[in-house]
Design a protein around this motif. Structure first.
Motif, PDB file in Angstrom:
ATOM      1  N   GLU A 712      24.013   8.225  18.064  1.00 24.41           N
ATOM      2  CA  GLU A 712      22.749   7.862  17.114  1.00 24.41           C
ATOM      3  C   GLU A 712      22.055   6.783  17.991  1.00 24.41           C
ATOM      4  O   GLU A 712      22.583   5.796  18.447  1.00 24.41           O
ATOM      5  CB  GLU A 712      22.972   7.292  15.927  1.00 24.41           C
ATOM      6  CG  GLU A 712      23.643   7.890  15.356  1.00 24.41           C
ATOM      7  CD  GLU A 712      24.187   7.162  13.706  1.00 24.41           C
ATOM      8  OE1 GLU A 712      23.355   6.105  13.558  1.00 24.41           O
ATOM      9  OE2 GLU A 712      25.240   7.466  12.963  1.00 24.41           O
ATOM     10  N   SER A 713      20.835   7.021  18.401  1.00 30.25           N
ATOM     11  CA  SER A 713      19.953   5.942  19.046  1.00 30.25           C
ATOM     12  C   SER A 713      18.758   5.730  18.116  1.00 30.25           C
ATOM     13  O   SER A 713      18.282   6.782  17.505  1.00 30.25           O
ATOM     14  CB  SER A 713      19.653   6.417  20.376  1.00 30.25           C
ATOM     15  OG  SER A 713      18.705   5.346  20.889  1.00 30.25           O
ATOM     16  N   VAL A 714      18.062   4.523  17.995  1.00 33.38           N
ATOM     17  CA  VAL A 714      16.965   4.399  17.249  1.00 33.38           C
ATOM     18  C   VAL A 714      15.883   5.041  17.909  1.00 33.38           C
ATOM     19  O   VAL A 714      15.003   5.418  17.375  1.00 33.38           O
ATOM     20  CB  VAL A 714      16.720   2.718  17.322  1.00 33.38           C
ATOM     21  CG1 VAL A 714      17.441   1.920  16.437  1.00 33.38           C
ATOM     22  CG2 VAL A 714      16.454   2.149  18.775  1.00 33.38           C
ATOM     23  N   ALA A 715      16.177   5.346  19.198  1.00 32.79           N
ATOM     24  CA  ALA A 715      15.039   6.157  20.094  1.00 32.79           C
ATOM     25  C   ALA A 715      14.723   7.438  19.361  1.00 32.79           C
ATOM     26  O   ALA A 715      13.409   7.935  19.106  1.00 32.79           O
ATOM     27  CB  ALA A 715      15.271   6.480  21.319  1.00 32.79           C
ATOM     28  N   GLN A 717      15.272   8.320  16.267  1.00 36.36           N
ATOM     29  CA  GLN A 717      14.505   8.100  14.848  1.00 36.36           C
ATOM     30  C   GLN A 717      13.009   7.676  15.127  1.00 36.36           C
ATOM     31  O   GLN A 717      12.223   7.949  14.328  1.00 36.36           O
ATOM     32  CB  GLN A 717      15.134   6.763  14.190  1.00 36.36           C
ATOM     33  CG  GLN A 717      16.637   7.279  13.826  1.00 36.36           C
ATOM     34  CD  GLN A 717      17.221   6.018  12.888  1.00 36.36           C
ATOM     35  OE1 GLN A 717      16.420   5.521  12.132  1.00 36.36           O
ATOM     36  NE2 GLN A 717      18.496   5.659  13.196  1.00 36.36           N
ATOM     37  N   HIS A 718      12.897   6.836  16.246  1.00 32.07           N
ATOM     38  CA  HIS A 718      11.353   6.418  16.552  1.00 32.07           C
ATOM     39  C   HIS A 718      10.442   7.601  16.440  1.00 32.07           C
ATOM     40  O   HIS A 718       9.405   7.628  16.298  1.00 32.07           O
ATOM     41  CB  HIS A 718      11.436   5.595  17.871  1.00 32.07           C
ATOM     42  CG  HIS A 718      11.787   4.390  17.536  1.00 32.07           C
ATOM     43  ND1 HIS A 718      12.090   3.288  18.557  1.00 32.07           N
ATOM     44  CD2 HIS A 718      11.895   3.386  16.598  1.00 32.07           C
ATOM     45  CE1 HIS A 718      12.401   2.216  18.257  1.00 32.07           C
ATOM     46  NE2 HIS A 718      12.130   2.173  16.811  1.00 32.07           N
ATOM     47  N   LEU A 721      10.007   9.576  13.489  1.00 30.52           N
ATOM     48  CA  LEU A 721       9.160   8.754  12.446  1.00 30.52           C
ATOM     49  C   LEU A 721       7.729   8.583  12.896  1.00 30.52           C
ATOM     50  O   LEU A 721       6.723   7.778  12.157  1.00 30.52           O
ATOM     51  CB  LEU A 721       9.871   7.588  11.976  1.00 30.52           C
ATOM     52  CG  LEU A 721      11.157   7.848  11.154  1.00 30.52           C
ATOM     53  CD1 LEU A 721      11.797   6.507  10.731  1.00 30.52           C
ATOM     54  CD2 LEU A 721      10.519   8.296   9.814  1.00 30.52           C
ATOM     55  N   ASP A 724       4.848   9.354  10.768  1.00 26.59           N
ATOM     56  CA  ASP A 724       4.742   8.437   9.420  1.00 26.59           C
ATOM     57  C   ASP A 724       3.948   7.283   9.821  1.00 26.59           C
ATOM     58  O   ASP A 724       3.420   6.679   8.823  1.00 26.59           O
ATOM     59  CB  ASP A 724       6.148   8.066   8.940  1.00 26.59           C
ATOM     60  CG  ASP A 724       6.919   9.223   8.285  1.00 26.59           C
ATOM     61  OD1 ASP A 724       6.259  10.230   8.106  1.00 26.59           O
ATOM     62  OD2 ASP A 724       7.974   9.072   7.728  1.00 26.59           O
ATOM     63  N   ALA A 725       3.982   6.515  11.253  1.00 27.35           N
ATOM     64  CA  ALA A 725       3.293   5.758  11.389  1.00 27.35           C
ATOM     65  C   ALA A 725       1.963   5.832  11.921  1.00 27.35           C
ATOM     66  O   ALA A 725       1.535   5.012  12.440  1.00 27.35           O
ATOM     67  CB  ALA A 725       4.127   4.760  12.532  1.00 27.35           C
ATOM     68  N   ASP A 737       3.613  -0.605  16.024  1.00 32.06           N
ATOM     69  CA  ASP A 737       4.212  -0.796  14.652  1.00 32.06           C
ATOM     70  C   ASP A 737       5.575  -1.031  14.539  1.00 32.06           C
ATOM     71  O   ASP A 737       6.153  -2.389  14.036  1.00 32.06           O
ATOM     72  CB  ASP A 737       3.968   0.602  14.226  1.00 32.06           C
ATOM     73  CG  ASP A 737       4.002   0.595  12.675  1.00 32.06           C
ATOM     74  OD1 ASP A 737       4.520  -0.441  12.025  1.00 32.06           O
ATOM     75  OD2 ASP A 737       3.518   1.586  11.868  1.00 32.06           O
ATOM     76  N   PHE A 738       6.463  -0.177  15.308  1.00 26.97           N
ATOM     77  CA  PHE A 738       8.074  -0.490  15.073  1.00 26.97           C
ATOM     78  C   PHE A 738       8.294  -2.129  15.619  1.00 26.97           C
ATOM     79  O   PHE A 738       8.994  -2.468  15.202  1.00 26.97           O
ATOM     80  CB  PHE A 738       8.596   0.569  15.692  1.00 26.97           C
ATOM     81  CG  PHE A 738       8.636   1.908  15.063  1.00 26.97           C
ATOM     82  CD1 PHE A 738       8.613   2.095  13.959  1.00 26.97           C
ATOM     83  CD2 PHE A 738       8.497   3.041  15.918  1.00 26.97           C
ATOM     84  CE1 PHE A 738       8.566   3.538  13.301  1.00 26.97           C
ATOM     85  CE2 PHE A 738       8.319   4.194  15.388  1.00 26.97           C
ATOM     86  CZ  PHE A 738       8.352   4.463  13.944  1.00 26.97           C
ATOM     87  N   ARG A 739       7.742  -2.216  16.582  1.00 29.50           N
ATOM     88  CA  ARG A 739       8.275  -3.434  17.187  1.00 29.50           C
ATOM     89  C   ARG A 739       6.895  -4.384  17.551  1.00 29.50           C
ATOM     90  O   ARG A 739       6.847  -4.845  18.754  1.00 29.50           O
ATOM     91  CB  ARG A 739       8.906  -3.301  18.755  1.00 29.50           C
ATOM     92  CG  ARG A 739      10.329  -2.178  18.429  1.00 29.50           C
ATOM     93  CD  ARG A 739      11.240  -2.279  19.573  1.00 29.50           C
ATOM     94  NE  ARG A 739      11.672  -3.689  19.677  1.00 29.50           N
ATOM     95  CZ  ARG A 739      12.853  -3.962  19.102  1.00 29.50           C
ATOM     96  NH1 ARG A 739      13.385  -3.137  18.192  1.00 29.50           N
ATOM     97  NH2 ARG A 739      13.272  -5.124  19.319  1.00 29.50           N
ATOM     98  N   GLY A 740       6.104  -4.285  16.781  1.00 26.88           N
ATOM     99  CA  GLY A 740       5.101  -5.204  16.787  1.00 26.88           C
ATOM    100  C   GLY A 740       5.098  -6.700  17.110  1.00 26.88           C
ATOM    101  O   GLY A 740       4.182  -7.314  17.732  1.00 26.88           O
TER     102      GLY A 740
END
Lengths: 767, 513
Positions: A712-715, A717-718, A721, A724-725, A737-740
Motif C-alpha cells: 500500500e502506498s499513499v501514491a 490513494q492519491h 482520490l 474527489d479533490a 490539496d493533499f499536501r498544500g
C-alpha cells in the motif's frame, strides 16, 4: 519564626543601606539581635518547633525545618556571635575603610552579606532535608566569597576568595552526590527517615563518606586546610565569624548532622580520627611558627576543629556530646580572640605581626583582660569553659583506650603553647607600638565574650544542656555528659595536669623547637595541597588551550567529519540488519530493453567521475551539466517524462546560473585557483570524502531497491482520490490539496531566500 | 470555556499567527525610518502574544483530552498532512512562546541603536533593512510548525525554513565574520536537511507513507530503516551541534546579533533535537536496538566535557556561552543512552529530564546571550579581559549572567537542577553510573567557566567606559528570563504532567526506588 527573622535580616539591612548608608549598622544590629532573641526564645521556652510542607511532591522534596538540639546550638552561635560581630563591625569597618581610602558606601554591602551569611547558617542548621542543606550550604559559600573578597582591590583577596569558593564549592558537589545516592536507594532526602531506613553497608558508607568529605573541606581539615589561612585576607570581623560560628563551623555541623549515617561504619570513624589528628598536629605546629596574628589564629582553628573531628572519630555518646560542647567553647573563645586581633591592629595603626607587638597590657588593660580570659578558655585553664572542653575531650579519649589519651594530650599541649605565644606576644614585654584608645562598640563584644568564657567555667549547666541536646541529635540517642570540677587524681585530671606541665616545658624550651616548626611549614608550602590546587588549575587551562587547536579547522575537513561517520553508520546498519537469507546480495538479470537505460546510467557515472578532473571552471560546469542531463534521460526511460522535463529545466537553469556567476567573478581569482593545484593533503581528503559519499549512496540505494515495493502506498490513494479533490491531474492535487501545507512551506522558503539575499546584497531595498 | 478548547482549529494558530505576522512585517519593509520600526515592533509583539495564547489554549486542550490530531483539508493520514499535538509538542510550543516572547521584547530595545557612536563596535545594532522581524517570524512559524507536524516530509519543509531563516539572521550583523559564519551555518544546515530528506526518501520507498504514526507502525528492522535512522540522526545531530559536529556553533552564535544569538542558542538548536526525539522514539521506537542509543550517549558525554573545557579559555563572553552550549547540548543526548538502559521504568525519567533541560537551558542561555548583548550595546565589545569590574556599571547584566549560571551549573531550585537530577538518577538507576559522573563533572566545569567571566567582572577596579546606556527593556527582559529559569525547578510538576500526555514512556513513579 527564628528562621524567617534570620533570613529577613539581610534584605532588610540591605534595603536600609540603600536608603541611607548610615542606617545600615544600627539596622543590622537590631535585626541580628532579634534573630538571636527569637532562636533563644524558641529553644528555651517554646521547645524547638518545626516547619514541614511539601515543595516538589513529585520527587518527595519537602521544606522541612526543625529547631532540634543541634540546630539550636549552631543557630544560637550563628546569631549570637553574629550579633557580636555586627556590633564590632559598626565601628571597625569605618576605620578599616578609612585606612584603605575607600568610601563609606561600601558599608551596606558588608552588613548585607554577613547577615545573608547568618541567615543561610540558620537555614542550614535547621534544615532536615539533604537538598535544603545543600542549598543553604552553597548560600554560605556564596556569602563567604563576597566577604573574603571584600577588599576587592587587592589581588590577594580575590585569589583567596576564589580559592575558598572552589575548594568548598567543588567538595559541596560531593554532598549532593551523597544525597543523590541515598535518594536513589531509599527514595527520600529527609534525614530522619534516612537514619531510620538506611542499612549499614558499603553503599551507605560511600554516600556518608562523600558527605563527610564536604564537611571536612569546609571545616578546613587536612588536606583541605590550605584555603583557610588564605581566607584571612578578609576583614577581621569576617574572619571571626567565619571561624567561630559560620563557614568552618558549618563543616563540623554537617558531620554532626549526618553522624548517625557515618557511625554505621567503623572505617569512616577511623578515617575521621586520622584526619582529625592530622589537622590537630599540622594546625598546631604551623600556629607555633606564624608571625601574623590572624594567620596564627587561622591555623589554631584548623587544629581546634581537628579536635572536634577527632572526637567524632572516637565515637560513642561521649564523643558526640563532647564534640558539641567543644564547638560552643571554641566559638566563644575564638571569636573573642579574632576580634582582639582586629582591635590590636586598629589601635596600633595596622600592625599585624606578633614580632612587632608587645607590652600592650598597660595600654589596653581591658582588652588584655578579656582576651586573656578567651585565650585561657581556648588553652583550657581551670575556671574557664575551656577546662571542661578538655575534660570531656580527655574523657572521650580515655573511654576509647590507649593510645588515644596520649594523642589527645599532645594536641592539648600544642594548644596551650600557641595560645601562650599569642597572648604574651601581644600583651607582655616591652611596648613596641603606639596604641590609640578603642571605641566601646569594639571593646564591648570582646569583653562580653570573655566574660561568657569565664561564666561557662563557673556555671556550666546551661552549656551542658545545650551540648547534650545537640549530642543526642548527632548520636541519635541519649548522650549524658557531666563536666564538673573534681579535686582528685582521676585520669582526666591527671591528663589536664600533664597538659599544663608539658605546656610549661614546651614554652620554656621554645628556642629548641622554633626552627623545626619553621622547617615544617616551609615543607608544607613546597609540597602541600595548595601546590596541587595551583597545579590542577594551571593544568586545566593548558589542556583547554591545547584542545583549542584541534577545534580551529576548516569547513572542508569538517564535512569529512560528517560524511565518514555517516558511511560507517549506514554500512554498519546494513550489515547488522541484513536478513539471513542474503536476498539483498543477489543481482537481477539484464535484458535487451535495458541497454539504453544502462548506457544513460554509465554516461551519468562517467560524467560524475570526470567532474573531479578538470581545472578550468568552464569545463567543470559543462561536465557537471552533462551528468545532470544524462540523469534526466534516465528518468525518461523509467516512464517519468514529466520528471524528466523538470530535471532538464533545473539543469538548464543551474548551468546558466553557474556560467553567469563565472562571468561575474574577477578573472584573477579564477586564474589563481586554476593555476595553483591543490596540495596532496587536500587531494587525499577529497578522495576520502568522495569515496565515503559513494559508499553511503551505494549502500543506501542498494538497501532501498532490494526491498519489494510496498503493497500500500499513499501514491495509489492519491491517484484514486484525485477526482474527489476536483482536479484531473494528480500533481496539481498533491501540491494544491493533499499536501498544500508543504507547498505553502516551500513558497515561504523562496521568500526567505529572497529576504536573506536582499538583506545582504541590496541592504533591504526590495522596492 | 471547555467548548472553546475543544475546537481543534486552535492547532493552526501557533503556525499561522507568526506566518501572517512575517508576511505583514515583510510588506512593512517598504516603509522607511521610524514608522517602519514602530509598525514592525507592534506586529511582532502581537504575534508573540498570539503564540503565547494559542500555546496556552493547546496546553489546556491536550492536558484535558489527551493528544490531538488535526486533519488539514479534511484528508486523513496517511493521505493528507496531519497536525498532531501531544505533551511534548505543547511543551516545545511553550518553550518557544516563553523564550521567543522574551526575545521579541528584547529586540525592541536591541535594534534601537543609533548610528556612528563608536567605530569599534562588534555588532550592528541597527536593523537598517528591517529584515529582523520578518525573518524571526518565519523562523518562529517554522519551529511551531515542526512541533506540530505529524508528517515526515512536512517536517523537512519546516527544517528548510528554519535553516534558511536562521542563516539569514546570523548574517544580519553585516560584518565579515557574520557573513562567513552565516555561510557556514547555511552549508551545515543544508547538509543536515539533505541527510534528513534522504532518510525520509528511504522510509517512503520502503513503506509508502509519510505520516509519522503510520511509519511508526510499519517500521521494522530492515536495512533501509537502519540507513534512514543513521541519516536522520546524523543530520539532526549536525544541526543540533552534537560533538564532534558542533564546529559551526561558536562562530554562528558569536557573530549573530545578540538578539538573534539568544534565539538561535535558545531555540533553533533545540528544534532539531526535538525532531530527533520525535523520529527516534515515535518512528524507530521498536526497531532500533538498545545499544544504538549508546552512540549519541557517549558523544553527548564527550561533548559535556569538551565544550566546558573549551569554554574555560574563551576571551569573549559570547564564544564562552557558545561553547557552554556545546556542553549543555551534550546533556540532551545522554537521554538516548539512558532510556535504552536496563531499567525500563527509568525511561520516562531520563526522557523527561532531557526534555526539561531543553526548556531550562533555553531560558537561561537566551538570557545570558541577551545580557552579553547589553554589554556589547553599552561598552561596544564583549572581551572578558577588558571587562574587569563591569559589575559596577552593568550590575543587572552581570547578575543575569550569574543567575543564568545557576541553571548551567544545575544548582537546586533551577530548572537545570531538576533536569540534571533526573538524568543523574536515571543513570544510577539504570546501572550506567558513569554517566552520572559526567553529569557532575559538567556542573563543576560549568562553575569554573562561569567564574572566568564573573570573577573579573565583580572586581572593583576602574572599569571600561560605558559610552551609551542600553535600554532598560533589554537588561530587564534578560534578567526576568534568567530568574524564571531558576524558578523552573519549583514549578516542574504541571509541566511534567503535560509531558506525560502521549509520552513514549509510561510515567509511573519518578525518582526514588
Amino acid at each position: 519564626m527564628p528562621l524567617a527573622l534570620a533570613l529577613a535580616a539581610a534584605p532588610i539591612t540591605a534595603l536600609a543601606g540603600t536608603i541611607r548608608p548610615s542606617w545600615t549598622a544600627p539596622v543590622g544590629v537590631a535585626t541580628s539581635a532579634l534573630a538571636f532573641a527569637a532562636v533563644f526564645w524558641a529553644w528555651a521556652f517554646a521547645g524547638g518547633g518545626s516547619v514541614d510542607f511539601p515543595w516538589a511532591p513529585t520527587w518527595n522534596l519537602r521544606l522541612a525545618f526543625e529547631l532540634d538540639g543541634l540546630a539550636a546550638l549552631y543557630a544560637m552561635l550563628a546569631t549570637g556571635i553574629g550579633l557580636a560581630v555586627v556590633v564590632y563591625a559598626s565601628k571597625y569597618l569605618p576605620l578599616h575603610l578609612e585606612h584603605q581610602g575607600r568610601p563609606d558606601a561600601d558599608i551596606p554591602r558588608f552588613h548585607a552579606f554577613i547577615l545573608m551569611f547568618m541567615g543561610s547558617m540558620v537555614g542550614l542548621v535547621m534544615a532536615q532535608d539533604l537538598l535544603l542543606i545543600f542549598i543553604f550550604w552553597d548560600l554560605t559559600a556564596i556569602a563567604s566569597y563576597f566577604l573574603i573578597a571584600y577588599d576587592v582591590h587587592e589581588e590577594e583577596s580575590r585569589y583567596s576568595a576564589l580559592m575558598a569558593m572552589l575548594v568548598t564549592g567543588i567538595t559541596a558537589v560531593l554532598l549532593l552526590v551523597g544525597a543523590m545516592m541515598l535518594y536513589v536507594e531509599y527514595g527520600t532526602f529527609l534525614l530522619p527517615e534516612l537514619i531510620e531506613t538506611a542499612e549499614p553497608g558499603v553503599y551507605l558508607t560511600t554516600a556518608a563518606a562523600f558527605m563527610a568529605i564536604a564537611g571536612l573541606a569546609k571545616s578546613a581539615q587536612v588536606p583541605f586546610h590550605f584555603w583557610l589561612p588564605r581566607a584571612m585576607a578578609a576583614p577581621t570581623p569576617v574572619s571571626a565569624y567565619l571561624h567561630s560560628a559560620a563557614m568552618v563551623a558549618a563543616g563540623v555541623f554537617l558531620i554532626g548532622r549526618v553522624y548517625p549515617l557515618v557511625q554505621t561504619s567503623q572505617f569512616l570513624l577511623d578515617a575521621l580520627l586520622v584526619m582529625g589528628f592530622a589537622s590537630m598536629v599540622v594546625g598546631g605546629v604551623l600556629a607555633l611558627s606564624r608571625d601574623v596574628l590572624k594567620q596564627l589564629l587561622a591555623y589554631s582553628t584548623i587544629s581546634q576543629y581537628g579536635y572536634v573531628v577527632f572526637m567524632f572519630g572516637l565515637g560513642g555518646p561521649y564523643g558526640a556530646a563532647a564534640a558539641s560542647f567543644y564547638v560552643i567553647a571554641h566559638a566563644l573563645a575564638k571569636s573573642a580572640l579574632f576580634l582582639t586581633a582586629g582591635a590590636v591592629t586598629e589601635s596600633s595603626d595596622g600592625e599585624t605581626r606578633l614580632s612587632h607587638l608587645g607590652g600592650m597590657l598597660r595600654q589596653q588593660p581591658l582588652l588584655a583582660a578579656s582576651s586573656g580570659a578567651a585565650a585561657a578558655g581556648l588553652a583550657a585553664l581551670p575556671l574557664t569553659i575551656g577546662f571542661f572542653k578538655d575534660e570531656l575531650f580527655f574523657e572521650a579519649a580515655l573511654e576509647r583506650g590507649m593510645p588515644f589519651p596520649l594523642l589527645a594530650l599532645f594536641g592539648a599541649v600544642l594548644t596551650l603553647t600557641y595560645m601562650w605565644r599569642f597572648w604574651t606576644g601581644i600583651f607582655l614585654g616591652e611596648p613596641r607600638q603606639e596604641s590609640r584608645p578603642l571605641p566601646v562598640a569594639m571593646l564591648a563584644p570582646i569583653t562580653i565574650l570573655g566574660v561568657l568564657t569565664i561564666f561557662g567555667g563557673v556555671v556550666v549547666g546551661p552549656f551542658t544542656n545545650l551540648a547534650e541536646a545537640a549530642g543526642a541529635v548527632t548520636f541519635n540517642g541519649e548522650t549524658p555528659i557531666s563536666p564538673a570540677y573534681h579535686l582528685d587524681f582521676r585520669p582526666v585530671n591527671l591528663l589536664a595536669l600533664a597538659t599544663f606541665g608539658l605546656g610549661a616545658l614546651v614554652i620554656i624550651s621554645r628556642p629548641l623547637w622554633s626552627g623545626a616548626a619553621g622547617v615544617f611549614s616551609r615543607i608544607g608550602e613546597k609540597v602541600g595541597p595548595q601546590k596541587w590546587y595551583d597545579l590542577s588549575l594551571t593544568g586545566l587551562n593548558a589542556f583547554s588551550d591545547r584542545i583549542h587547536w584541534l577545534e580551529v579547522d576548516t569547513l572542508r575537513s569538517r564535512i569529512v567529519a560528517v560524511l565518514i561517520p555517516l558511511g560507517i553508520l549506514v554500512g554498519a546498519g546494513l550489515l547488522v540488519s541484513a536478513p539471513a537469507e542474503a536476498s539483498i546480495y543477489s543481482v537481477g538479470t539484464v535484458e535487451a530493453a535495458d541497454i539504453p537505460l544502462i548506457v544513460a546510467l554509465v554516461l551519468t557515472a562517467v560524467a560524475a567521475v570526470a567532474a573531479t578532473v578538470p581545472r578550468n571552471h568552464l569545463t567543470l560546469v559543462l561536465v557537471l551539466s552533462a551528468s545532470g542531463f544524462s540523469l534526466a534521460a534516465v528518468y525518461a526511460f523509467f516512464g517519468g517524462p514529466d520528471v524528466a522535463l523538470v530535471a532538464v529545466l533545473v539543469e538548464t537553469i543551474l548551468t546558466l546560473l553557474l556560467l553567469a556567476v563565472l562571468a561575474l567573478m574577477p578573472s584573477a581569482v579564477l586564474k589563481r585557483s586554476e593555476t595553483h593545484g591543490s596540495s596532496p593533503g587536500t587531494r587525499r581528503r577529497a578522495y576520502l570524502v568522495g569515496g565515503a559519499s559513494t559508499v553511503v549512496a551505494f549502500l543506501g540505494v542498494w538497501g532501498a531497491l532490494s526491498r519489494p515495493t510496498p503493497e500500500e502506498s499513499v501514491a495509489a490513494q492519491h491517484i484514486e482520490l484525485a477526482p474527489d479533490a476536483h482536479a484531473n491531474d494528480i500533481v496539481t492535487v498533491i501540491l494544491a490539496d493533499f499536501r498544500g501545507l508543504d507547498t505553502l512551506g516551500e513558497i515561504t522558503v523562496v521568500g526567505i531566500a529572497l529576504l536573506g539575499i536582499s538583506a545582504l546584497l541590496l541592504r533591504g531595498r526590495l522596492w | 470555556m471547555a467548548s472553546v478548547f475543544e475546537n481543534t482549529n486552535w492547532m493552526l494558530a501557533p503556525i499561522l499567527v507568526p506566518l501572517a505576522a512575517a508576511t505583514v512585517a515583510f510588506l512593512l519593509m517598504g516603509i522607511r525610518g521610524e514608522a517602519r520600526r514602530n509598525a514592525q515592533n507592534a506586529v511582532g509583539l502581537a504575534a508573540a502574544l498570539g503564540v503565547a495564547l494559542s500555546a496556552l489554549a493547546l496546553w489546556a486542550m491536550v492536558s484535558g483530552g489527551g493528544p490531538v490530531r488535526y486533519e488539514l483539508g479534511g484528508w486523513e493520514a496517511p493521505l493528507g498532512i496531519n497536525l498532531y499535538a501531544d505533551g511534548l509538542s505543547v511543551f516545545m510550543l511553550i518553550t518557544t512562546a516563553i523564550v521567543g516572547g522574551a526575545g521579541s521584547v528584547y529586540a525592541l530595545g536591541y535594534f534601537s541603536g543609533r548610528e556612528g557612536e563608536d567605530a569599534r563596535r562588534k555588532e550592528d545594532l541597527q536593523d537598517e533593512t528591517g529584515s529582523f522581524w520578518p525573518l524571526w517570524m518565519f523562523l518562529w512559524a517554522s519551529m511551531n510548525g515542526m512541533f506540530l507536524a505529524a508528517d515526515a516530509f512536512n517536517l523537512y519543509i519546516t527544517l528548510e525554513i528554519l535553516g534558511l531563516s536562521a542563516a539569514a539572521l546570523i548574517t544580519l550583523g553585516g560584518t565579515r565574520m557574520a557573513f562567513s559564519a552565516g555561510m557556514r551555518y547555511l552549508m551545515v544546515s543544508l547538509l543536515g536537511s539533505l541527510a534528513y530528506l534522504l532518510g525520509v526518501a528511504l522510509l517512503y520507498g520502503s513503506f509508502g507513507a509519510l505520516d509519522l504514526a503510520t511509519l511508526g507502525e510499519a517500521a521494522s528492522p530492515i536495512p533501509p530503516v537502519w540507513a534512514a535512522l543513521a541519516l536522520i540522526s546524523l543530520g539532526m545531530a549536525l544541526k543540533t551541534g552534537l560533538f564532534p559536529l558542533h564546529f559551526w556553533m561558536p562562530a554562528a552564535y558569536t557573530s549573530a546579533p545578540s538578539a538573534a544569538s539568544a534565539i538561535l542558542a535558545g531555540l533553533v538548536g533545540k528544534a532539531s533535537f526535538y525532531l530527533l526525539l520525535r523520529v527516534w522514539f515515535d518512528v524507530f521506537g521498536g526497531s532500533a536496538p538498545p545499544a544504538a542509543g549508546q552512540i549519541p550517549g557517549v558523544l553527548g558525554a564527550v561533548a559535556i566535557v569538551w565544550g566546558a573545557v573549551m569554554a574555560m579559555r574563551q576571551t569573549r563572553i559570547k564564544t564562552l556561552l557558545a561553547y557552554s552550549s556545546v556542553s549543555q547540548m551534550g546533556y540532551l543526548f545522554l537521554l538516548f543512552a539512558l532510556v535504552s538502559g536496563a531499567a525500563p521504568e527509568r525511561s520516562f525519567e531520563a526522557w523527561g529530564g532531557g526534555v526539561y533541560l531543553v526548556l531550562a537551558h533555553a531560558c537561561a542561555k537566551a538570557a545570558m546571550f541577551m545580557a552579553a548583548g547589553v554589554v556589547i550595546y553599552s561598552v561596544g565589545h564583549d572581551e572578558i579581559p577588558r571587562l574587569r569590574g563591569i559589575f559596577q556599571k552593568l550590575p543587572i547584566s552581570v547578575a543575569t549572567f550569574a543567575v543564568g549560571g545557576i541553571t548551567m551549573m544545575g544548582l537546586p531550585t533551577s530548572g537545570g537542577f531538576t533536569a540534571k537530577y533526573l538524568l543523574f538518577t536515571a543513570s544510577v538507576g539504570t546501572g550506567q553510573w558513569w554517566y552520572s559522573l559526567v553529569v557532575l563533572a559538567g556542573s563543576i566545569l560549568a562553575a569554573l567557566y562561569l567564574l572566568r567571566f564573573l570573577n573579573p567582572a565583580l572586581i572593583q577596579v576602574p572599569t571600561a567606559k560605558v559610552y551609551r546606556d542600553a535600554p532598560q527593556i533589554m537588561s530587564g527582559t534578560a534578567f526576568v528570563l534568567a530568574v524564571f529559569s531558576v524558578f523552573l525547578g519549583l514549578m516542574s510538576a504541571p509541566l511534567f504532567e503535560l509531558l506525560s500526555v502521549g509520552a513514549p514512556f509510561p510515567s509511573g513513579t519518578m525518582g526514588g526506588s
